[in-house]
Design a protein around this motif. Structure first.
Motif, PDB file in Angstrom:
ATOM      1  N   ASN A 322       5.287  -1.057   2.826  1.00  0.00           N
ATOM      2  CA  ASN A 322       6.199  -1.493   1.773  1.00  0.00           C
ATOM      3  C   ASN A 322       6.962  -2.766   2.133  1.00  0.00           C
ATOM      4  OD1 ASN A 322       5.466   0.539  -0.011  1.00  0.00           O
ATOM      5  ND2 ASN A 322       6.994   1.979   0.807  1.00  0.00           N
ATOM      6  N   ASN A 347       2.914   4.339  -2.259  1.00  0.00           N
ATOM      7  CA  ASN A 347       2.063   4.506  -3.438  1.00  0.00           C
ATOM      8  C   ASN A 347       0.811   3.642  -3.370  1.00  0.00           C
ATOM      9  OD1 ASN A 347       2.708   1.880  -4.379  1.00  0.00           O
ATOM     10  ND2 ASN A 347       4.584   2.674  -5.358  1.00  0.00           N
ATOM     11  N   THR A 349      -0.259   1.389  -5.358  1.00  0.00           N
ATOM     12  CA  THR A 349      -0.075  -0.031  -5.698  1.00  0.00           C
ATOM     13  C   THR A 349       0.131  -0.843  -4.425  1.00  0.00           C
ATOM     14  OG1 THR A 349       1.141   0.800  -7.606  1.00  0.00           O
ATOM     15  CG2 THR A 349       1.214  -1.576  -7.231  1.00  0.00           C
TER      16      THR A 349
HETATM   17  C1  LIG Z   1       5.095   1.320  -5.352  1.00  0.00           C
HETATM   18  O1  LIG Z   1       5.932   1.085  -4.235  1.00  0.00           O
HETATM   19  C2  LIG Z   1       6.555  -0.171  -4.216  1.00  0.00           C
HETATM   20  C3  LIG Z   1       7.282  -0.333  -2.891  1.00  0.00           C
HETATM   21  O2  LIG Z   1       8.145   0.738  -2.672  1.00  0.00           O
HETATM   22  C4  LIG Z   1       7.466  -0.300  -5.411  1.00  0.00           C
HETATM   23  O3  LIG Z   1       8.074  -1.578  -5.431  1.00  0.00           O
HETATM   24  C5  LIG Z   1       6.653  -0.125  -6.672  1.00  0.00           C
HETATM   25  O4  LIG Z   1       7.500  -0.134  -7.798  1.00  0.00           O
HETATM   26  C6  LIG Z   1       5.861   1.181  -6.652  1.00  0.00           C
HETATM   27  N1  LIG Z   1       4.939   1.168  -7.762  1.00  0.00           N
HETATM   28  C7  LIG Z   1       4.697   2.233  -8.500  1.00  0.00           C
HETATM   29  C8  LIG Z   1       3.695   2.054  -9.596  1.00  0.00           C
HETATM   30  O5  LIG Z   1       5.241   3.301  -8.322  1.00  0.00           O
END
Ligand SMILES: *[C@@H]1O[C@H](CO)[C@@H](O)[C@H](O)[C@H]1NC(C)=O
Length: 767
Positions: A322, A347, A349
């Motif tokens: 992250n 996640n 993404t």
């Molecule tokens: C996935 O994790 C990132 C980093 O924590 C965050 O910025 C993002 O909003 C998340 N995306 C989803 C689709 O949950």
């Protein structure tokens, strides 16, 4: 990288000499690559294998086909094969600091027994010659491609090391381009270009992928019990932005590097691989890296188990990804990422972002373009390693890097006809492996100092000490041969037992009884005595500087496979030295005065802290940054330089009505704000040779500015009586500016003193 702990592969990376039973008898002869359509026709229909699409489209297609587990498999340095899609396993970890080096992804075999081993980086930096930095990179990447084609290496190399050589004791200082941020920045950009740039000029593709490491403020390995794995570097905003970050910034922005490696240490309480501001914020956000961010090997494991920064392995894995890390060296991510996803800490993404960066790099390398033999560089092979030209370049880099520190009564060069016999003494006189330093491969061949010297005149050899530790010097034998010969060359210094990765020095004098040996030998010698120091870091050799019997001192770094030939070329005057010290040589007293753990660059009069490097340290030196003599003499003449430079300000700017000491170096202010300095340089001596011109400025004293900083450097080769011109184009905002206490770039108003050797020129910066 971490020393041997986890697997045989890691062991391979650190053993300097590999016992032959570690090397597979018949090494693999095919390179690894994906999209082998000639073998599997089904792959033809896959968009990610289709070169007519752009990298972004191909990566998106590939990522869309993968399961979560397959994705996680491509976040580790040993990436897992995805057989159903024709993707083989891939080892990301290869090294090429100063030649293709042994590493988990790289091995030598009977097919390719060696690669050209250039001088260790610190000596290459001493050449102050950026075309040369790039030329080295180009040879290394050609040899790398040749080895890839026969299945002996990967395409991703974790070099160069562009950390600032902040403290003379640092064991890895040898791997770096020295203490100056602007020299390091230029080295970084040039070496990376040499590695990455393709001959067809296609900037979207890579010859090999370089990696600037270790981001950031990493320059302590193991000192008095303090370990790099848990060291918290407390760094001021100002020092971070004007000392530690510039080489990385230049590496990304000027070199277009394909990767940056985050380090082991913490910076101001946060592990670099888990700091979203340093990774996402700076590398991606501000510098816009086109490539992948990789963790140092076991950085995540250390973040958890040594630093106790995170509570669980899953939290650690999630924090790193992250924060912006894309690839993890070693196994931490492959063991913990899935659990992190299941716990909702990480996640898909973020995972997609990481592997997209990794795959995009591999695509730019041609890994997904099928059979490598049909691509550019596909016809390179074993014949392209260790060519005469490549080995000659290794010798040339050493010739240009070697620094002549002292030469009383012009006792060097020695005449190969007047000198009939030579005593060659010292534990490094027959050095071979010592010459190639760390992060090395098997060189093409070695020319030791003794061998090099012997080619010019008959020699008598005596080691003087059994090794560089020199617990007890065998003085009598050495004295006997010294007294009977026309001249004496003492080859002293260190090796990896004194300064290396995971081991910093405590003292910076010559090890053991080396000093005693040198002084005693000098006393009885009848002719010139030449002290040759082979080392990564500087040595307090004040005794030798002061001893009239020691007529010359040379620093030769770890000079690479041809080091001995280059040393002999210099000593016998076949080549005039032109290297300059890329770092300050401090007296031993500095080590008593300064804790290695103190990261501050600037002196503190309140505590008596003397500061670091030529930019801030005002105390005594053994030899200063930039020092280096030649066999000729050069005069400088200022042809043209402005006395006044105006910085345009918009109407109503506060500094137009009140007195300001500096103004912000903002984009709109900086446009076209540059000037030229023309110098003529004449060889007024008797010998042809190269001369290194270093242009410094001393800015007005505001914002705790450096007492002096390097604005530019240029190397020229001149015959006796020949005159050459040097033009420095100075970008006011980039080169003449400084960083204030809050990390903002400023242009100091007032008088800047520009200097080249003894030539000075005042430049007024006004509004
Ligand atoms: C996935 O994790 C990132 C980093 O924590 C965050 O910025 C993002 O909003 C998340 N995306 C989803 C689709 O949950």
């Amino acid at each position: 990288m971490a020393p041997a702990k986890h697997s045989l592969l890691i062991l391979l990376c650190f053993a300097i000499t590999i016992p032959s039973y570690f090397i597979p008898v018949s090494s693999q002869n095919k390179p690894v690559f994906a999209c082998d359509v000639s073998n599997n026709r089904d792959l033809r229909s896959l968009k990610f294998c289709d070169q007519s699409f752009d990298v972004k489209t191909r990566v998106a297609d590939l990522v869309s086909r993968l399961t979560l587990q397959e994705k996680i498999g491509w976040m580790s340095s040993t990436s897992k094969g995805i057989t159903r899609l024709g993707i083989p396993e891939y080892q990301w970890w290869s090294e090429a600091l100063h030649g293709v080096a042994r590493s988990p992804g790289t091995q030598f075999s009977s097919l390719v027994p060696g690669a050209t081993s250039f001088p260790q980086t610190i000596l290459a930096a001493a050449t102050f010659n950026d075309p040369l930095f790039e030329a080295i990179g180009k040879v290394v990447s050609t040899e790398a491609r040749a080895m890839y084609n026969v299945g002996l290496t990967g395409l991703t190399f974790w070099a160069p090391n562009v950390n600032i050589f902040r403290d003379p004791r640092w064991g890895r200082g040898q791997e770096t381009p020295g203490e100056d941020p602007s020299l390091s920045s230029r080295y970084a950009a040039a070496y990376v270009k040499g590695l990455q740039q393709r001959d067809d000029g296609d900037i979207n593709r890579l010859k090999v992928a370089a990696c600037c490491k270790h981001y950031t403020a990493y320059d302590l390995d193991f000192w008095k019990g303090i370990e790099r794995y848990s060291f918290n570097a407390v760094v001021t905003r100002q020092d971070l932005d004007d000392t530690f970050q510039p080489p990385f910034k230049s590496c990304v922005l000027d070199g277009n590097v394909a990767s940056v490696m985050c380090s082991y240490n913490q910076v101001n309480g946060k592990p670099t691989c888990g700091d979203p501001d340093l990774l996402n914020g700076v590398i991606r956000g501000q510098w816009n890296l086109n490539g992948y961010i990789v963790s140092d090997c076991d950085s995540l494991e250390k973040m958890f188990s040594s630093q106790h920064y995170t509570k669980t392995p899953e939290e650690t894995a999630a924090l790193a990804v992250n924060s912006g890390m894309d690839l993890n060296c070693n196994h931490f991510i492959s063991s913990n990422a899935l659990a992190a996803v299941n716990r909702g800490l990480l996640n898909e993404t973020a995972i997609n972002r990481a592997i997209s960066n990794n795959f995009a790099t591999m695509m730019r390398l041609g890994f997904f373009d099928g059979e490598p033999s049909k691509q550019l560089y596909g016809n390179l092979g074993p014949k392209d390693l260790c060519t005469e030209a490549n080995q000659e370049l290794a010798r040339e880099v050493a010739q240009q890097g070697i620094v002549l520190l002292k030469n009383s009564e012009n006792s060097l060069p020695l005449s190969p006809t007047a000198i009939k016999t030579l005593a060659v003494i010292g534990p490094n006189a027959k050095a071979t492996e010592t010459m190639i330093g760390n992060y090395a491969g098997t060189p093409c061949r070695y020319t030791s100092p003794w061998e090099g010297l012997m080619r010019s005149v008959p020699t008598i050899y005596d080691p003087g000490c059994i090794n560089v530790l020199c617990k007890t010097a065998q003085i009598e034998g050495a004295k006997r041969i010294a007294a009977s010969q026309d001249a004496v060359v003492l080859v002293m210094g260190s090796d990896q037992s004194i300064e290396r990765e995971t081991m910093d020095r405590v003292d910076i004098t010559l090890p053991g009884q080396q000093q005693l040996l040198v002084s005693e030998v000098a006393k009885v010698s009848k002719g010139p005595v030449i002290l040759v120091i082979m080392s990564g870091g500087g040595m307090d050799v004040q005794f030798a500087k002061d001893d009239p019997k020691i007529t010359s001192i040379l620093w030769v770094g770890f000079p690479g496979e041809a080091g001995g030939a280059a040393i002999s070329d210099i000593i016998f005057g076949y080549h005039s030295p032109s290297g300059r010290l890329p770092m300050t040589w401090y007296p031993q007293s500095y080590t008593k005065q300064v804790e290695m753990t103190n990261m501050n660059m600037r002196a503190d009069p309140k505590t008596g802290y003397p500061g670091r490097t030529y930019r801030f340290y005002k105390g005594p030196t053994v030899f200063p940054f930039g020092h280096g003599l030649t066999y000729s003499e050069f005069s400088h003449n200022l042809v043209d330089a402005p006395k006044l430079v105006y910085v345009p300000l918009e109407e109503g700017h506060v500094c137009l009505s009140t007195k300001c000491k500096s103004i912000d170096a903002l984009e709109e202010t900086c446009k076209n704000l540059a000037f030229d300095i023309h110098l003529s340089v004449k060889n007024v001596g008797k010998m042809r040779g190269s001369h290194t011109v270093l242009l410094f400025s001393s800015p007005p004293q505001v914002h705790n500015s450096p007492q002096k900083q390097l604005l530019g450097f240029e190397k020229l080769h001149l015959m006796p009586e020949e005159e050459g011109m040097v033009r420095f184009n100075i970008d006011v905002c980039k080169q003449l500016s400084l960083v204030d206490e809050n990390g903002h770039r400023k242009i100091a108003l007032g008088q800047h003193l520009l200097h080249v050797a003894s030539l000075t020129h005042f430049l007024n910066v006004g509004i």
